[in-house]
Design a protein around this motif. Structure first.
Motif, short mmCIF file in Angstrom:
data_model
loop_
_atom_site.label_atom_id
_atom_site.label_comp_id
_atom_site.label_asym_id
_atom_site.label_seq_id
_atom_site.Cartn_x
_atom_site.Cartn_y
_atom_site.Cartn_z
N MET A 189 0.84 -1.21 0.00
CA MET A 189 0.00 0.00 0.00
C MET A 189 0.87 1.26 0.00
O MET A 189 0.62 2.20 -0.75
CB MET A 189 -0.92 0.02 1.23
N ALA A 190 1.90 1.26 0.82
CA ALA A 190 2.80 2.42 0.89
C ALA A 190 3.53 2.62 -0.43
O ALA A 190 3.71 3.76 -0.89
CB ALA A 190 3.81 2.23 2.03
N GLY A 191 3.92 1.52 -1.05
CA GLY A 191 4.60 1.60 -2.34
C GLY A 191 3.72 2.22 -3.42
O GLY A 191 4.20 3.02 -4.24
N TYR A 192 2.46 1.84 -3.45
CA TYR A 192 1.53 2.41 -4.43
C TYR A 192 1.37 3.92 -4.21
O TYR A 192 1.30 4.69 -5.16
CB TYR A 192 0.17 1.72 -4.37
N LYS A 193 1.33 4.31 -2.95
CA LYS A 193 1.20 5.74 -2.65
C LYS A 193 2.48 6.49 -3.05
O LYS A 193 2.42 7.59 -3.59
CB LYS A 193 0.87 5.96 -1.18
N ALA A 194 3.62 5.89 -2.82
CA ALA A 194 4.89 6.51 -3.24
C ALA A 194 4.93 6.65 -4.75
O ALA A 194 5.37 7.68 -5.27
CB ALA A 194 6.06 5.67 -2.75
N PHE A 210 5.63 9.93 -7.04
CA PHE A 210 6.66 9.97 -8.08
C PHE A 210 6.05 10.33 -9.44
O PHE A 210 6.73 10.91 -10.29
CB PHE A 210 7.40 8.65 -8.18
N ASN A 211 4.79 10.00 -9.64
CA ASN A 211 4.11 10.32 -10.90
C ASN A 211 3.45 11.69 -10.88
O ASN A 211 2.67 12.02 -11.77
CB ASN A 211 3.08 9.23 -11.23
N GLY A 212 3.76 12.51 -9.87
CA GLY A 212 3.34 13.90 -9.88
C GLY A 212 2.19 14.29 -8.97
O GLY A 212 1.82 15.46 -8.90
N LYS A 213 1.59 13.34 -8.29
CA LYS A 213 0.49 13.67 -7.40
C LYS A 213 1.04 14.29 -6.11
O LYS A 213 2.08 13.87 -5.61
CB LYS A 213 -0.30 12.40 -7.07
N LYS A 214 0.34 15.29 -5.60
CA LYS A 214 0.73 15.89 -4.33
C LYS A 214 0.28 14.99 -3.19
O LYS A 214 -0.81 14.42 -3.24
CB LYS A 214 0.08 17.27 -4.18
N PRO A 215 1.09 14.86 -2.15
CA PRO A 215 0.67 14.03 -1.01
C PRO A 215 -0.70 14.43 -0.45
O PRO A 215 -1.47 13.56 -0.03
CB PRO A 215 1.79 14.25 0.02
#
Length: 83
Positions: free
Chosen positions: A26-31, A35-40
């Motif tokens: 789950m954490a990897g998908y969020k990372a 990396f693909n430009g989404k803001k946290p």
């Protein structure tokens, strides 16, 4: 009883808790989203949808506890940590 598998590995009877492997995915998908430009701030907070049941069969045996079949079928079983 414990809230995560490490307690059961050290001799606890059972836990229904986090599967750290799935949590890491789950954490990897969020990372990857970051990396693909989404803001946290654009990524929703989530909790684990399914918790993992872990049973220490040595502890159950020592305590003379019979695990019900419906739980036994879905649980991860480990041994050890029991004196």
């Amino acid at each position: 009883m414990g809230a995560e598998p490490a307690i059961v590995e050290k001799g606890g009877l059972v836990c229904k808790g986090i599967d750290y492997y799935e949590l890491g995915k789950m954490a990897g998908y969020k990372a990857a989203e970051i990396f693909n430009g989404k803001k946290p701030s654009e990524i929703p907070t989530e909790t684990m949808k399914e918790l993992k049941i872990t049973i220490n069969t040595d502890a159950a045996k020592k305590l003379k506890i019979t695990i019900p079949d419906d739980i036994d079928k879905i649980a991860t079983k480990i041994t050890g940590g029991v004196n």
